[in-house]
Scaffold this motif. Structure first.
Motif, PDB file in Angstrom:
ATOM      1  N   PRO A 197       0.821  -1.216   0.000  1.00 44.51           N
ATOM      2  CA  PRO A 197       0.000   0.000   0.000  1.00 44.51           C
ATOM      3  C   PRO A 197       0.851   1.259   0.000  1.00 44.51           C
ATOM      4  O   PRO A 197       1.902   1.322   0.626  1.00 44.51           O
ATOM      5  CB  PRO A 197      -0.823  -0.128   1.286  1.00 44.51           C
ATOM      6  N   ALA A 198       0.395   2.273  -0.701  1.00 49.36           N
ATOM      7  CA  ALA A 198       1.019   3.597  -0.699  1.00 49.36           C
ATOM      8  C   ALA A 198      -0.089   4.632  -0.555  1.00 49.36           C
ATOM      9  O   ALA A 198      -1.230   4.374  -0.930  1.00 49.36           O
ATOM     10  CB  ALA A 198       1.799   3.829  -1.992  1.00 49.36           C
ATOM     11  N   ASN A 199       0.255   5.786   0.000  1.00 48.60           N
ATOM     12  CA  ASN A 199      -0.780   6.793   0.258  1.00 48.60           C
ATOM     13  C   ASN A 199      -1.960   6.152   0.981  1.00 48.60           C
ATOM     14  O   ASN A 199      -3.101   6.208   0.534  1.00 48.60           O
ATOM     15  CB  ASN A 199      -1.233   7.445  -1.046  1.00 48.60           C
ATOM     16  N   CYS A 200      -1.640   5.547   2.104  1.00 51.27           N
ATOM     17  CA  CYS A 200      -2.626   4.751   2.827  1.00 51.27           C
ATOM     18  C   CYS A 200      -2.756   5.235   4.266  1.00 51.27           C
ATOM     19  O   CYS A 200      -1.937   6.002   4.762  1.00 51.27           O
ATOM     20  CB  CYS A 200      -2.212   3.279   2.823  1.00 51.27           C
TER      21      CYS A 200
ATOM     22  N   GLY B 108       1.841  19.138  12.461  1.00 51.27           N
ATOM     23  CA  GLY B 108       3.108  18.838  11.817  1.00 51.27           C
ATOM     24  C   GLY B 108       3.478  17.384  12.058  1.00 51.27           C
ATOM     25  O   GLY B 108       3.229  16.848  13.137  1.00 51.27           O
ATOM     26  N   LEU B 109       4.048  16.730  11.075  1.00 57.63           N
ATOM     27  CA  LEU B 109       4.473  15.337  11.180  1.00 57.63           C
ATOM     28  C   LEU B 109       5.930  15.234  10.773  1.00 57.63           C
ATOM     29  O   LEU B 109       6.372  15.912   9.842  1.00 57.63           O
ATOM     30  CB  LEU B 109       3.647  14.427  10.265  1.00 57.63           C
ATOM     31  N   SER B 110       6.654  14.378  11.454  1.00 57.66           N
ATOM     32  CA  SER B 110       8.035  14.126  11.045  1.00 57.66           C
ATOM     33  C   SER B 110       8.381  12.671  11.302  1.00 57.66           C
ATOM     34  O   SER B 110       7.933  12.060  12.276  1.00 57.66           O
ATOM     35  CB  SER B 110       9.003  15.049  11.794  1.00 57.66           C
ATOM     36  N   PHE B 111       9.172  12.135  10.359  1.00 59.79           N
ATOM     37  CA  PHE B 111       9.652  10.761  10.504  1.00 59.79           C
ATOM     38  C   PHE B 111      10.862  10.578   9.594  1.00 59.79           C
ATOM     39  O   PHE B 111      10.819  10.929   8.418  1.00 59.79           O
ATOM     40  CB  PHE B 111       8.569   9.747  10.126  1.00 59.79           C
ATOM     41  N   GLY B 112      11.920  10.025  10.160  1.00 58.41           N
ATOM     42  CA  GLY B 112      13.099   9.694   9.370  1.00 58.41           C
ATOM     43  C   GLY B 112      13.685  10.864   8.614  1.00 58.41           C
ATOM     44  O   GLY B 112      14.188  10.702   7.489  1.00 58.41           O
TER      45      GLY B 112
ATOM     46  N   GLY C 203      -7.834   3.796  12.052  1.00 56.38           N
ATOM     47  CA  GLY C 203      -6.591   4.476  12.403  1.00 56.38           C
ATOM     48  C   GLY C 203      -6.586   5.930  12.002  1.00 56.38           C
ATOM     49  O   GLY C 203      -7.514   6.676  12.294  1.00 56.38           O
ATOM     50  N   LEU C 204      -5.541   6.340  11.291  1.00 55.23           N
ATOM     51  CA  LEU C 204      -5.353   7.728  10.865  1.00 55.23           C
ATOM     52  C   LEU C 204      -5.242   7.795   9.349  1.00 55.23           C
ATOM     53  O   LEU C 204      -4.602   6.942   8.719  1.00 55.23           O
ATOM     54  CB  LEU C 204      -4.070   8.305  11.469  1.00 55.23           C
ATOM     55  N   GLU C 205      -5.839   8.846   8.774  1.00 55.85           N
ATOM     56  CA  GLU C 205      -5.741   9.088   7.349  1.00 55.85           C
ATOM     57  C   GLU C 205      -5.475  10.570   7.115  1.00 55.85           C
ATOM     58  O   GLU C 205      -5.778  11.400   7.974  1.00 55.85           O
ATOM     59  CB  GLU C 205      -7.037   8.687   6.623  1.00 55.85           C
ATOM     60  N   GLY C 206      -4.929  10.904   5.959  1.00 57.32           N
ATOM     61  CA  GLY C 206      -4.724  12.306   5.612  1.00 57.32           C
ATOM     62  C   GLY C 206      -3.526  12.495   4.716  1.00 57.32           C
ATOM     63  O   GLY C 206      -2.571  11.708   4.760  1.00 57.32           O
ATOM     64  N   SER C 207      -3.564  13.539   3.888  1.00 54.18           N
ATOM     65  CA  SER C 207      -2.501  13.761   2.912  1.00 54.18           C
ATOM     66  C   SER C 207      -1.142  13.980   3.570  1.00 54.18           C
ATOM     67  O   SER C 207      -0.108  13.601   3.012  1.00 54.18           O
ATOM     68  CB  SER C 207      -2.850  14.955   2.021  1.00 54.18           C
ATOM     69  N   ALA C 208      -1.126  14.592   4.760  1.00 54.53           N
ATOM     70  CA  ALA C 208       0.153  14.793   5.444  1.00 54.53           C
ATOM     71  C   ALA C 208       0.787  13.454   5.805  1.00 54.53           C
ATOM     72  O   ALA C 208       2.015  13.305   5.771  1.00 54.53           O
ATOM     73  CB  ALA C 208      -0.055  15.638   6.698  1.00 54.53           C
ATOM     74  N   LEU C 209      -0.034  12.487   6.147  1.00 54.39           N
ATOM     75  CA  LEU C 209       0.448  11.143   6.469  1.00 54.39           C
ATOM     76  C   LEU C 209       0.864  10.415   5.194  1.00 54.39           C
ATOM     77  O   LEU C 209       1.889   9.706   5.175  1.00 54.39           O
ATOM     78  CB  LEU C 209      -0.641  10.374   7.201  1.00 54.39           C
ATOM     79  N   TYR C 210       0.091  10.602   4.129  1.00 52.49           N
ATOM     80  CA  TYR C 210       0.423   9.942   2.859  1.00 52.49           C
ATOM     81  C   TYR C 210       1.805  10.368   2.360  1.00 52.49           C
ATOM     82  O   TYR C 210       2.526   9.574   1.749  1.00 52.49           O
ATOM     83  CB  TYR C 210      -0.623  10.270   1.787  1.00 52.49           C
ATOM     84  N   ALA C 211       2.165  11.618   2.619  1.00 56.62           N
ATOM     85  CA  ALA C 211       3.462  12.108   2.151  1.00 56.62           C
ATOM     86  C   ALA C 211       4.630  11.346   2.769  1.00 56.62           C
ATOM     87  O   ALA C 211       5.719  11.298   2.202  1.00 56.62           O
ATOM     88  CB  ALA C 211       3.589  13.601   2.456  1.00 56.62           C
ATOM     89  N   LEU C 212       4.400  10.733   3.930  1.00 59.34           N
ATOM     90  CA  LEU C 212       5.448   9.970   4.616  1.00 59.34           C
ATOM     91  C   LEU C 212       5.220   8.470   4.521  1.00 59.34           C
ATOM     92  O   LEU C 212       5.937   7.691   5.149  1.00 59.34           O
ATOM     93  CB  LEU C 212       5.482  10.374   6.097  1.00 59.34           C
TER      94      LEU C 212
END
Length: 411
Positions: free
Chosen positions: A197-200, A223-227, A241-250
């Motif tokens: 899955p991508a953009n999930c 704001g989100l940050s990872f790696g 769970g969680l959904e949203g374009s900011a999450l999809y970007a990561l």
């Protein structure tokens, strides 16, 4: 098995399998160059995923600088870059406007047709294809080859279709009810990487009770940050769970970490427009007798789910300093991804080393691949559709080049 009738024309015959954006765009290019083009799709109508995307506003591409745009494709950047430079975002916008669908750029830089919907664009597009002599055959499921000849199951039985070249544009493995079921991978087992899955959406390590109580709530502009990667936007809480374009970007980095380590610790900044010092000042300005929940609500306008997440991540009697520090860097453990079929797009598919520079399968001369069948991924924001159009442009021109070189060799 019966062979489909062929035209007496000496023009090259092209079979395009998959009637999404990539397939239709390649059909337009090839038919404009004099090829006899037939497009086949297993569904009863074409462009279903495109129409679904248009329900929330058809995000065609993005207006940011091309060098920055290309970086959105991550590990696939150098693979896709020649195709995107050959048919860049501005070319896609101009093509859309030539179909009578003027575009605009939103405040985020995303490009949309002014009508916002996909249906007016698709109607005009199909009219153009009909004028160029493209034949579209629905309810034709591709089942493989008889030698080098594509074979289809149809309502009238199994048929084979002669083609001088074949272009596969059958999509990825998400939203199967719209036509992209990924079953074609069984026909190319040596050429494909497993789907993911991508953009999930992702599943945090929180209780089912939390998800039920806050289902539908939105964590606004966090704001989100990872790696080492960062993004910002709204997150929606669902029972999954969680959904949203900011999450999809990561999503690519998060997915890989979960597959490797069984979890990924995402860092949330619940108030990215404020510094930790500003947050602390606002908290200290509240009356001491106020409860923690009231302090957070009055000082920072934190909603109920944000306050609960903060409470769960801090000691019971957290000081204002602890609250401020955690609010700016709240750890959230993600332990799983939403189902493959629910993902907006998928990683995996035909590997880079399985095709040549023209996007022709090295294992099957004369068979080309484009769109989401290829093993690349990109965040939402117009990058997905742009990748489909650009790789279709590259593959269609690859077909023309291969046909020319083949005829020259025969001559």
């Amino acid at each position: 098995m019966t062979a489909a009738s062929s035209s007496p024309s000496t023009a090259p015959s092209i079979a395009i399998i998959g009637a999404g954006p990539a397939g239709l765009f390649a059909a337009e290019i090839l038919s404009a160059r004099g090829c006899r083009v037939q497009v086949f799709d297993r569904m009863p109508s074409v462009g279903r995923k495109l129409l679904m995307a248009g329900r929330s506003g058809l995000n065609l591409t993005h207006s940011e600088a091309l060098d920055r745009f290309l970086k959105r494709y991550g590990n696939a950047q150098d693979w896709l870059e020649p195709a995107i430079r050959a048919f860049p975002p501005e070319a896609l916008r101009q093509w859309t406007e030539r179909l009578g669908q003027p575009c605009f750029s939103g405040s985020s830089g995303r490009v949309f047709p002014k009508a916002m919907k996909a249906s007016p664009l698709l109607r005009a597009w199909l009219e153009r294809l009909a004028q160029q002599g493209v034949t579209i055959r629905t309810r034709h499921r591709f089942v493989g080859w008889d030698g080098s000849t594509p074979v289809f199951d149809t309502p009238d039985g199994r048929i084979s279709v002669h083609a001088d070249a074949t272009l596969l544009t059958m999509g990825g493995a998400s939203w199967s009810r719209l036509g992209s079921d990924g079953l074609w991978a069984d026909l190319l087992p040596e050429d494909t990487a497993p789907f993911a899955p991508a953009n999930c959406g992702f599943m945090p390590n929180w209780t089912a009770d939390f998800a039920i109580r806050h289902e539908g709530s939105v964590l606004h502009s966090v704001g989100l940050s990872f790696g080492g990667q960062q993004s910002r936007g709204d997150l929606t809480i669902t029972t999954r769970g969680l959904e949203g374009s900011a999450l999809y970007a990561l999503s690519a980095a998060l997915r890989d970490a979960i597959q490797r380590d069984r979890q990924a610790v995402l860092t949330l900044d619940l108030r990215p427009t404020l510094s930790a010092e500003d947050v602390l000042k606002r908290l200290l300005a509240q009356r001491e007798r106020e409860s923690q929940a009231n302090r957070l609500r009055k000082a920072l306008a934190l909603d109920a789910p944000s306050r609960e997440l903060l409470r769960l991540a801090t000691p019971k009697n957290a000081t204002p300093l602890q609250l401020a520090q955690t609010l700016k860097a709240l750890p959230l453990s993600l332990i799983g991804m939403d189902a493959l079929d629910r993902a907006i797009s998928t990683a995996g598919g035909v590997r880079r080393d399985a095709v040549d520079a023209r996007l022709m399968l090295t294992s099957r001369p004369g068979v080309f691949v484009a769109g989401e069948m290829l093993d690349w991924e990109a965040p939402t924001g117009g990058y997905l559709l742009q990748g489909c159009f650009s790789t279709a442009y590259a593959a269609a021109n690859g077909v023309l080049g291969w046909l020319e070189s083949s005829s020259s060799a025969i001559a």
